[in-house]
Design an enzyme around this catalytic site. Structure first.
Site, PDB file in Angstrom:
ATOM      1  N   GLY A   1       0.812  -1.294   0.018  1.00  0.00           N
ATOM      2  CA  GLY A   1       0.063  -0.133  -0.031  1.00  0.00           C
ATOM      3  C   GLY A   1       0.891   1.223   0.074  1.00  0.00           C
ATOM      4  O   GLY A   1       2.040   1.142  -0.181  1.00  0.00           O
TER       5      GLY A   1
ATOM      6  N   ASN B   1       3.049   5.872   5.300  1.00  0.00           N
ATOM      7  CA  ASN B   1       4.268   5.683   6.312  1.00  0.00           C
ATOM      8  C   ASN B   1       4.325   3.733   6.899  1.00  0.00           C
ATOM      9  O   ASN B   1       5.285   3.697   6.899  1.00  0.00           O
ATOM     10  CB  ASN B   1       4.059   6.341   7.750  1.00  0.00           C
ATOM     11  CG  ASN B   1       3.978   7.841   7.132  1.00  0.00           C
ATOM     12  OD1 ASN B   1       4.804   8.323   6.443  1.00  0.00           O
ATOM     13  ND2 ASN B   1       3.162   8.755   7.851  1.00  0.00           N
ATOM     14  N   ILE B   2       3.224   3.417   7.041  1.00  0.00           N
ATOM     15  CA  ILE B   2       3.029   2.078   7.500  1.00  0.00           C
ATOM     16  C   ILE B   2       3.543   1.280   6.436  1.00  0.00           C
ATOM     17  O   ILE B   2       4.514   0.198   6.801  1.00  0.00           O
ATOM     18  CB  ILE B   2       1.824   1.506   8.130  1.00  0.00           C
ATOM     19  CG1 ILE B   2       1.406   2.483   9.217  1.00  0.00           C
ATOM     20  CG2 ILE B   2       1.650   0.034   8.172  1.00  0.00           C
ATOM     21  CD1 ILE B   2      -0.034   2.036   9.699  1.00  0.00           C
TER      22      ILE B   2
ATOM     23  N   GLU C   1       1.084  -0.431  -7.237  1.00  0.00           N
ATOM     24  CA  GLU C   1       0.457   0.713  -8.059  1.00  0.00           C
ATOM     25  C   GLU C   1       1.542   2.030  -7.604  1.00  0.00           C
ATOM     26  O   GLU C   1       1.669   2.884  -8.670  1.00  0.00           O
ATOM     27  CB  GLU C   1      -0.974   1.050  -7.728  1.00  0.00           C
ATOM     28  CG  GLU C   1      -1.104   1.409  -6.020  1.00  0.00           C
ATOM     29  CD  GLU C   1      -2.597   1.974  -6.027  1.00  0.00           C
ATOM     30  OE1 GLU C   1      -3.283   1.850  -6.951  1.00  0.00           O
ATOM     31  OE2 GLU C   1      -2.881   1.980  -4.840  1.00  0.00           O
TER      32      GLU C   1
END
Lengths: 341, 341
Positions: free
Chosen positions: B253, B256-257, B279
């Site tokens: 994704g 930050n994580i 993406e």
């Protein structure tokens, strides 16, 4: 082998992959016998519950009988049975809702646990392990691949001449997967029979029980109007040029409304004869095939009323040229659905 | 041509397809000029609002400026801008949330209305209409195909040597679609340049403005622990044999994580070097490429901090061998994602 002998092989906590996608092609004799066995074990004070994995929902002699015998440890990927729903809602049975097209891959990956037995309905079995399936494919091919042993219900209600109706194709898993080469509804890419290791066949149970498909309600004023509206909308889109002149394959849902919509599409003079890429072939499709409005239907199950199934079997060569039953991994796969339109 | 001259071509109620997927590669000069134009038109008592279609979210000079100028009639498929969100929630701007991979097909089908202009950022343009895109592809190729006219921001901050980073491929629409022949993250199936009809190029605006990508927050104790947990989980699955020994491509994704997770994957000695089919390529991917932990990354945008982009451009040949930017119709397509794992 009797169904009770087959059921005696299955032990508490075993995970079993059953044939069936809707009541079509679902195992019946062996699950009923497993339910009897569970009731007897419980009466003797012993635990007896099995993991139940199928293609989708099934008939009452599978989901209903096993649920009422308190014999279902967990259930996936989908069900619609009254008794089983009650067991799930009580927390007696664990349930996981899963996209039907990913179930086979997850079974191969081992995410569902070790599947000990595949229990399937067949129209014919050869000595070298070539099986002609009946009214559905579902995930039966994958269950037979991953299971240690296979139990077959040879159902004489279904003619061996069903050979040629099915197209059994299983993609390799990532990272070895290639494209699924279906470009039109009628493309055949696999084998007409399910090939299994004959050494894994632990027994064959003879039966003559019909699929437990209820009759559809007749189309009423409301469902007729819904069908009418959908057909007019699509006809208008076609006239406006937003649907290609040849029309595109239709994916219909299941139930009385889908049945009414298909009927209305077939009756609309502005909609040309069309093909279907769907998961279930229902009653209305058959009439539309007979009059040429539906040119081809691809699905994973043939879920029709008993009298309609008799009609199909009376003119099997006609219908075998106009339909194919695929594994749900293909019929429901996003790759093919996006490609076809 | 100046940006204001370009903006003067666009009329009230026109639908415009802009380049950009995240702030990477988003048009900046022309949308800002359109916002100025809208403000002036409104001051003169005239309506001025345009339909805004992009790849995904964009930068402040597109979504933010246009929203604050009350210039957005509708917006699709995705946005994350503070000012635009306020306009949408007030009902001033219509918004439709759409799966990013289906947007191009819907644009070609005409479901978004007639797209009059494509406004895009380029690193280079040839006389015969071959365009080298910048830090994203998004839906730019499709917008150029369907638009009547094309306006280009030639951004000299991006070197013409980006030629070869992109892979421009657009599938045919149903019923003519074939497979998308991507079988590994690094497969190239299209053209390094976007080819447009040069007669449609209405103007070129020179600029030097940087992508409006903010810097990431440093990984803190919480995000580090999240990353650690995910990496350990995947390493354990690999050891248990449920992930193939070569690992599978990762889809990360954005944020930050995701950045912390990728860092932890790269640092875990039990996880082999891996590839990504995603993406967005973010900061952490670049460091992991430099140390060989990420072997290849496929995405539709390169959304990195300004200093990281400078690092990439200083060693462009190294990175061009290890990444590809594709149209979002391919990077986000369920067919390829399911195939790769």
């Amino acid at each position: 082998m009797t169904a009770d002998e087959a059921a005696a092989l299955i032990q508490n906590a075993d995970i079993v992959g059953f044939s069936g996608f809707t009541p079509a092609g679902a195992a019946k004799e062996i699950p009923t016998a497993i339910a009897r066995r569970a009731t007897a074990e419980h009466a003797d004070g012993r635990d007896f519950k099995i993991g139940v994995v199928t293609g989708a929902s099934t008939g009452d002699s599978l989901d209903g009988e096993l649920a009422r015998a308190h014999a279902v440890l967990f259930r996936t990927p989908y069900q619609s049975d009254h008794s089983l729903r009650a067991a799930i809602n009580k927390g007696e049975t664990k349930f996981f809702d899963m996209h039907l097209s990913v179930l086979p891959q997850q079974a191969r990956y081992g995410f569902l646990g070790k599947i000990k037995y595949a229990v399937l309905e067949a129209a014919a079995v050869s000595d070298d392990g070539e099986i002609v399936l009946t009214t559905s494919v579902g995930a039966t091919n994958t269950f037979c691949g991953v299971a240690d042993q296979i139990l077959i219900e040879l159902n004489q209600r279904h003619p061996a001449e069903l050979h040629g109706l099915h197209d059994i194709y299983q993609p390799l898993d990532p990272p070895h997967r290639r494209e699924i080469p279906v470009y039109t509804c009628s493309d055949r890419i696999g084998s007409p029979t399910l090939k299994v290791d004959p050494a894994k066949i632990a027994g064959i149970v003879l039966t003559n029980r019909a699929d437990e498909v209820g009759s559809f309600k007749e189309t009423d004023a409301v469902t007729a109007q819904i069908g009418e509206n959908v057909a007019r909308f699509l006809a208008d889109e076609l006239i406006a040029g937003r649907i290609p002149p040849g029309f595109l394959p239709v994916q219909s849902g299941v139930g009385n409304i889908a049945n009414a919509v298909l009927g209305a599409l077939g009756a609309n003079p502005n909609i040309p004869p069309f093909s279907m890429y769907s998961e279930v072939i229902q009653d209305s499709v058959i009439g539309l095939m007979q009059c040429g409005e539906i040119t081809f239907a691809s699905a994973t199950s043939l879920t029709v009323s008993p009298s309609i199934l008799d009609e199909i079997y009376a003119d099997l060569e006609f219908f075998k040229q106009r339909m194919v039953l695929r594994p749900q991994e293909i019929s429901n796969h996003s790759e093919v659905v996006r490609r076809l339109g």
